[in-house]
Design a protein around this motif. Sequence first.
Motif, PDB file in Angstrom:
ATOM      1  N   UNK A  10      -6.331  11.872  -3.242  1.00 11.64           N
ATOM      2  CA  UNK A  10      -5.942  11.227  -4.506  1.00 11.64           C
ATOM      3  C   UNK A  10      -4.788  11.918  -5.210  1.00 11.64           C
ATOM      4  N   UNK A  11      -4.720  13.236  -5.104  1.00  9.47           N
ATOM      5  CA  UNK A  11      -3.670  13.978  -5.797  1.00  9.47           C
ATOM      6  C   UNK A  11      -2.361  13.926  -5.012  1.00  9.47           C
ATOM      7  N   UNK A  12      -2.453  13.952  -3.689  1.00 11.60           N
ATOM      8  CA  UNK A  12      -1.248  13.790  -2.886  1.00 11.60           C
ATOM      9  C   UNK A  12      -0.644  12.407  -3.087  1.00 11.60           C
ATOM     10  N   UNK A  13      -1.497  11.404  -3.269  1.00  7.81           N
ATOM     11  CA  UNK A  13      -1.002  10.053  -3.506  1.00  7.81           C
ATOM     12  C   UNK A  13      -0.199   9.991  -4.797  1.00  7.81           C
ATOM     13  N   UNK A  14      -0.722  10.583  -5.855  1.00  6.62           N
ATOM     14  CA  UNK A  14      -0.014  10.572  -7.138  1.00  6.62           C
ATOM     15  C   UNK A  14       1.289  11.362  -7.032  1.00  6.62           C
ATOM     16  N   UNK A  15       1.259  12.501  -6.330  1.00  7.75           N
ATOM     17  CA  UNK A  15       2.480  13.282  -6.146  1.00  7.75           C
ATOM     18  C   UNK A  15       3.533  12.526  -5.363  1.00  7.75           C
ATOM     19  N   UNK A  16       3.104  11.862  -4.273  1.00  6.60           N
ATOM     20  CA  UNK A  16       4.056  11.086  -3.478  1.00  6.60           C
ATOM     21  C   UNK A  16       4.617   9.918  -4.281  1.00  6.60           C
ATOM     22  N   UNK A  17       3.764   9.300  -5.087  1.00  7.57           N
ATOM     23  CA  UNK A  17       4.221   8.182  -5.913  1.00  7.57           C
ATOM     24  C   UNK A  17       5.248   8.649  -6.938  1.00  7.57           C
ATOM     25  N   UNK A  18       5.020   9.821  -7.517  1.00  7.14           N
ATOM     26  CA  UNK A  18       5.982  10.364  -8.481  1.00  7.14           C
ATOM     27  C   UNK A  18       7.317  10.666  -7.797  1.00  7.14           C
ATOM     28  N   UNK A  19       7.258  11.218  -6.570  1.00  9.11           N
ATOM     29  CA  UNK A  19       8.495  11.548  -5.851  1.00  9.11           C
ATOM     30  C   UNK A  19       9.291  10.287  -5.502  1.00  9.11           C
ATOM     31  N   UNK A  20       8.604   9.271  -4.997  1.00  6.11           N
ATOM     32  CA  UNK A  20       9.309   8.036  -4.629  1.00  6.11           C
ATOM     33  C   UNK A  20       9.840   7.326  -5.870  1.00  6.11           C
ATOM     34  N   UNK A  21       9.109   7.398  -6.961  1.00  6.78           N
ATOM     35  CA  UNK A  21       9.591   6.803  -8.211  1.00  6.78           C
ATOM     36  C   UNK A  21      10.859   7.512  -8.681  1.00  6.78           C
TER      37      UNK A  21
ATOM     38  N   UNK B 289       3.692   0.422   0.332  1.00  3.13           N
ATOM     39  CA  UNK B 289       2.706   1.187   1.107  1.00  3.13           C
ATOM     40  C   UNK B 289       2.018   2.226   0.232  1.00  3.13           C
ATOM     41  N   UNK B 290       2.788   2.878  -0.632  1.00  5.79           N
ATOM     42  CA  UNK B 290       2.188   3.863  -1.534  1.00  5.79           C
ATOM     43  C   UNK B 290       1.299   3.202  -2.584  1.00  5.79           C
ATOM     44  N   UNK B 291       1.709   2.042  -3.082  1.00  2.00           N
ATOM     45  CA  UNK B 291       0.889   1.333  -4.064  1.00  2.00           C
ATOM     46  C   UNK B 291      -0.474   0.956  -3.486  1.00  2.00           C
ATOM     47  N   UNK B 292      -0.509   0.648  -2.194  1.00  2.03           N
ATOM     48  CA  UNK B 292      -1.759   0.206  -1.567  1.00  2.03           C
ATOM     49  C   UNK B 292      -2.488   1.335  -0.832  1.00  2.03           C
ATOM     50  N   UNK B 293      -1.899   2.532  -0.803  1.00  2.00           N
ATOM     51  CA  UNK B 293      -2.490   3.651  -0.067  1.00  2.00           C
ATOM     52  C   UNK B 293      -3.918   3.982  -0.495  1.00  2.00           C
ATOM     53  N   UNK B 294      -4.270   3.901  -1.782  1.00  3.55           N
ATOM     54  CA  UNK B 294      -5.657   4.216  -2.168  1.00  3.55           C
ATOM     55  C   UNK B 294      -6.717   3.369  -1.478  1.00  3.55           C
ATOM     56  N   UNK B 295      -6.322   2.227  -0.931  1.00  2.86           N
ATOM     57  CA  UNK B 295      -7.306   1.424  -0.200  1.00  2.86           C
ATOM     58  C   UNK B 295      -7.797   2.158   1.046  1.00  2.86           C
ATOM     59  N   UNK B 296      -7.009   3.100   1.541  1.00  2.00           N
ATOM     60  CA  UNK B 296      -7.388   3.855   2.738  1.00  2.00           C
ATOM     61  C   UNK B 296      -7.954   5.229   2.396  1.00  2.00           C
ATOM     62  N   UNK B 297      -7.957   5.613   1.130  1.00  2.00           N
ATOM     63  CA  UNK B 297      -8.427   6.940   0.722  1.00  2.00           C
ATOM     64  C   UNK B 297      -9.928   6.911   0.506  1.00  2.00           C
TER      65      UNK B 297
END
Length: 588
Positions: A162-173, A205-213
């Motif tokens: 969950x935290x890597x997802x938020x970090x990756x989302x911040x980087x891509x944003x 892909x990042x927006x939908x990534x939590x579906x796989x977490x």
Amino acid sequence: MVKHQPLQVYERQLCLSCLTGIYGCRWKRYQRSHDDSSKWECMWFLILTSTFLLLLVWSYFWWAVQNDYSEFNWFLYNGSGEWSDGTIPILATTAAGFTYVAFLMMLALCHIAVGQQLNLYWLHKIGVMAAMLMTITGMISIHELWGGEWDIIVISLQATGPFLHIGALAAITALGWLMAGQVIRAEKTRFQVVLLLFYLSVLLALYLAPLTITSPCLMDRTSLKQRPDVIGHRGAPMLAPENTIMSFSKAVQQKVSGLEADVTISLDGVPFLMRDYTLRRTTDVEKVFPARQFNDASLFNWTELRSLNAGQWFLKDDPYWTVQSMSQRDQNRARNQTVCSLQELLRVAIRSNRSVIFNLRRPPPEHPRYNSWINDTLQAFHRSGIPQEQVMWTPDWGRVMVEQEAPGFRQISGVKLSVEVIRDRGLMGLHLHYSQTSAAEIRDLLVNNMNLSLYTVNEPWLYSLLWCSGVPAVSSDAPQILKKVPNPIWLMSPQEYCLVWITSDLVSFAIIIGVFAFQKWRLSGIRSYNPEQIMLSAAAVRSSHRDVSLMKEKLIFSEINNGTSSAEELSLYAENGYDGYTNEGIAH
């Protein structure tokens, strides 16, 4: 009197000079260019990006595998015969390589952001290729020699996902600013479409990534099981020499629920505690019995074993980097430790009312106790007087005989078995490595009232993850660390995580829309002129034709003073009418 026009003054642009100078060794203004990067340099940018991502995965692996650093060093010892901390050079080179490549990656992105041409300096190219090759070599080596350890990445993602997802989302944003600039500046529509589609695909892909977490820690707090018991694995080996009385005493002080040890049989039938096949790592056998130092540990009699020192190696090698934090009294005590018998361990367990779990190693075929080693071990338990319910028997050898001789022992297996097989064999549960079970398998065992303990768990994040999974007990080299974990590091209900997920996606999308709109407004109407063209265009609006001509002359004169003009260039300027470099040519 001659009156001179002041020459054109350029802003020094120190940051831009450092940017292009460090990345491509282009420190002069005339060396910089706003032209498109060559295909060759674009390829090097892709190599740089690939190296950065490889090092990112490699660094993450060594962060996650911190739980097993001691196992890695022991593995290296078994291969080389010499003890050393092999993690130090690996961590040092990984940190240096990642820092270097990440810095170049930032410079490259800044080049793209300000519209500067990419031109990686040849020394950096060598450094990037060296970093890539070393990382690939390291990955292949780990896969060949320690391949099962890659499983820890999948396990750790349950704790960090969950935290890597938020970090990756911040980087891509954040990269949206760069992508917007590139899309708007691009002159080819096809390139704009491809770039925009690629960025949107990654974003989606990042927006939908939590579906796989999935993570055991995504649960309601009311469903959290009680804190897992901690078993002292070889005592407390970070605080005292492993498998010694001092180590088990330190473990008891840390409020462990049980003691785990490695047992082998001496030449005269005395069960004693030793993890390795030889005595070289944890005793001074090289000094006392130099001709027998490579012999199997079980080929020594108890008198010989008792004459060895089993503590000085701990102070010398400092395998866990904890000796400096020990008191002088503890250091003196550790220095005088001897090889510990099973009988002595059982006495500690009786006094402290702790359970005992052990790994039993069969002696080699030439050993006189090769056929009676189970009986020798059972006799040690009987002589100690320990209550049978405090003993967890793991070896599969002679289990039927053990059940007859000691029916009160709790029979568990060190081999992964299905619930049906466990029940058929009359076992109480399993004692496995933490990577051998999944959250679903843990739930299945617990639903069927099977006991489960996992080893070796040293890091709080792994302990928290197993706590959320409902594991009843873990075996640890670091009971003093896990003792300080009163609650899971993080715990979040699915509803809370869904709220965080949707909110972060919406905020990211809003920021990206705003960035693209702002970049469109900011860059609208701006074409890719070089700085001199922009200055001359501005001067043409404000000044007369003569002023513009003067400015052209001064720009050329400035370039000559900076060493940019050759004889051929001067002749070219003369042909075009720029030959008035005398005072008269610029005087009123």
